[in-house]
Scaffold this motif. Structure first.
Motif, PDB file in Angstrom:
ATOM      1  N   MET A   1       0.838  -1.174   0.000  1.00 51.94           N
ATOM      2  CA  MET A   1       0.000   0.000   0.000  1.00 51.94           C
ATOM      3  C   MET A   1       0.888   1.244   0.000  1.00 51.94           C
ATOM      4  SD  MET A   1      -2.853   1.186   2.820  1.00 51.94           S
ATOM      5  CE  MET A   1      -3.799  -0.284   2.532  1.00 51.94           C
TER       6      MET A   1
ATOM      7  N   HIS B   1       1.054   9.105   7.343  1.00 55.78           N
ATOM      8  CA  HIS B   1       1.809   9.250   8.583  1.00 55.78           C
ATOM      9  C   HIS B   1       2.133  10.733   8.720  1.00 55.78           C
ATOM     10  CE1 HIS B   1       2.493   4.889   8.871  1.00 55.78           C
ATOM     11  NE2 HIS B   1       2.498   4.974   7.554  1.00 55.78           N
TER      12      HIS B   1
ATOM     13  N   ARG C   1       2.496   4.771   0.806  1.00 55.89           N
ATOM     14  CA  ARG C   1       2.585   5.483   2.073  1.00 55.89           C
ATOM     15  C   ARG C   1       3.106   6.894   1.865  1.00 55.89           C
ATOM     16  NH1 ARG C   1       5.706   0.772   5.012  1.00 55.89           N
ATOM     17  NH2 ARG C   1       5.502  -0.284   3.059  1.00 55.89           N
TER      18      ARG C   1
ATOM     19  N   GLU D   1      -8.397   3.763   2.293  1.00 57.02           N
ATOM     20  CA  GLU D   1      -8.047   2.342   2.283  1.00 57.02           C
ATOM     21  C   GLU D   1      -6.906   2.068   1.311  1.00 57.02           C
ATOM     22  OE1 GLU D   1     -11.443   3.138   1.250  1.00 57.02           O
ATOM     23  OE2 GLU D   1     -11.916   3.367   3.361  1.00 57.02           O
TER      24      GLU D   1
ATOM     25  N   GLN E   1      -1.679   4.936   3.001  1.00 55.99           N
ATOM     26  CA  GLN E   1      -1.374   5.059   4.423  1.00 55.99           C
ATOM     27  C   GLN E   1      -0.755   6.430   4.651  1.00 55.99           C
ATOM     28  OE1 GLN E   1       1.225   2.031   5.890  1.00 55.99           O
ATOM     29  NE2 GLN E   1      -0.345   0.455   5.844  1.00 55.99           N
TER      30      GLN E   1
END
Length: 140
Positions: A1, A33, A3, A28, A31
C-alpha cells in the motif's frame, strides 16, 4: 500500500490533508503518517531502512528543524531509494523553492488556499505516491 509522510507542524494542516484523502475515497488505498518537525521525522527514518514512504511532503517553517535542514540531512540517505521528497508549504519565495530543489526535493507546491485546488493537489500527491509504490514493488 502506498505510504505518504507529511512533515508539518500545523495540526490543522495535517487534519485537512487526512480529511481530503478521506473525501477523495482513498483512505483504504493510502497510508498516511504525520510528523510535526524534521527532527521527529529523522528519528522515524533512522529506525526504518529502507524508508517505508513513497512520498514525503515537507513544510518549510517548522520548529527544531525546518524543511531545508531536513533535506540536507536526509537526501544523501534517501537518494538510493524510491522515496520522493516534495516541498509543500505556504511559502512562494523562489529562493526557498530553489533551495528545496537544490537539496533533493523533486518539486515544490505552494499550499493553495482554495479548497477545490487543495483537493486537486492532494489527488496529485496520492497519484504520485501510488506511482512511486509501483516502482518500488518492481525494484524489490
Amino acid at each position: 500500500m502506498p505510504r505518504i509522510l507529511m512533515i508539518d507542524d500545523d495540526a490543522d494542516e495535517q487534519g485537512l490533508f487526512a480529511e481530503t484523502v478521506e473525501e477523495l475515497g482513498l483512505p483504504e488505498k493510502i497510508q498516511l503518517h504525520f510528523c510535526s518537525n524534521g527532527l521527529e521525522s529523522l528519528t522515524l527514518l533512522e529506525h526504518t531502512c529502507p524508508p517505508p514512504f513513497d512520498l514525503i511532503l515537507l513544510d518549510m517553517n517548522m520548529p527544531l528543524m525546518n524543511g531545508v535542514e531536513f533535506l540536507k540531512k536526509t537526501y544523501p540517505r534517501l537518494a538510493d531509494f524510491t522515496t520522493e521528497l516534495m516541498g509543500f508549504s505556504t511559502t512562494n519565495n523562489p529562493d526557498i523553492i530553489s533551495e528545496f530543489k537544490a537539496y533533493g526535493a523533486s518539486g515544490f507546491v505552494t499550499k493553495p488556499s482554495d479548497l477545490r485546488k487543495y483537493e486537486e493537489v492532494v489527488a496529485r500527491f496520492t497519484n504520485r505516491a501510488r506511482e512511486n509504490y509501483q516502482i518500488r514493488k518492481r525494484i524489490a
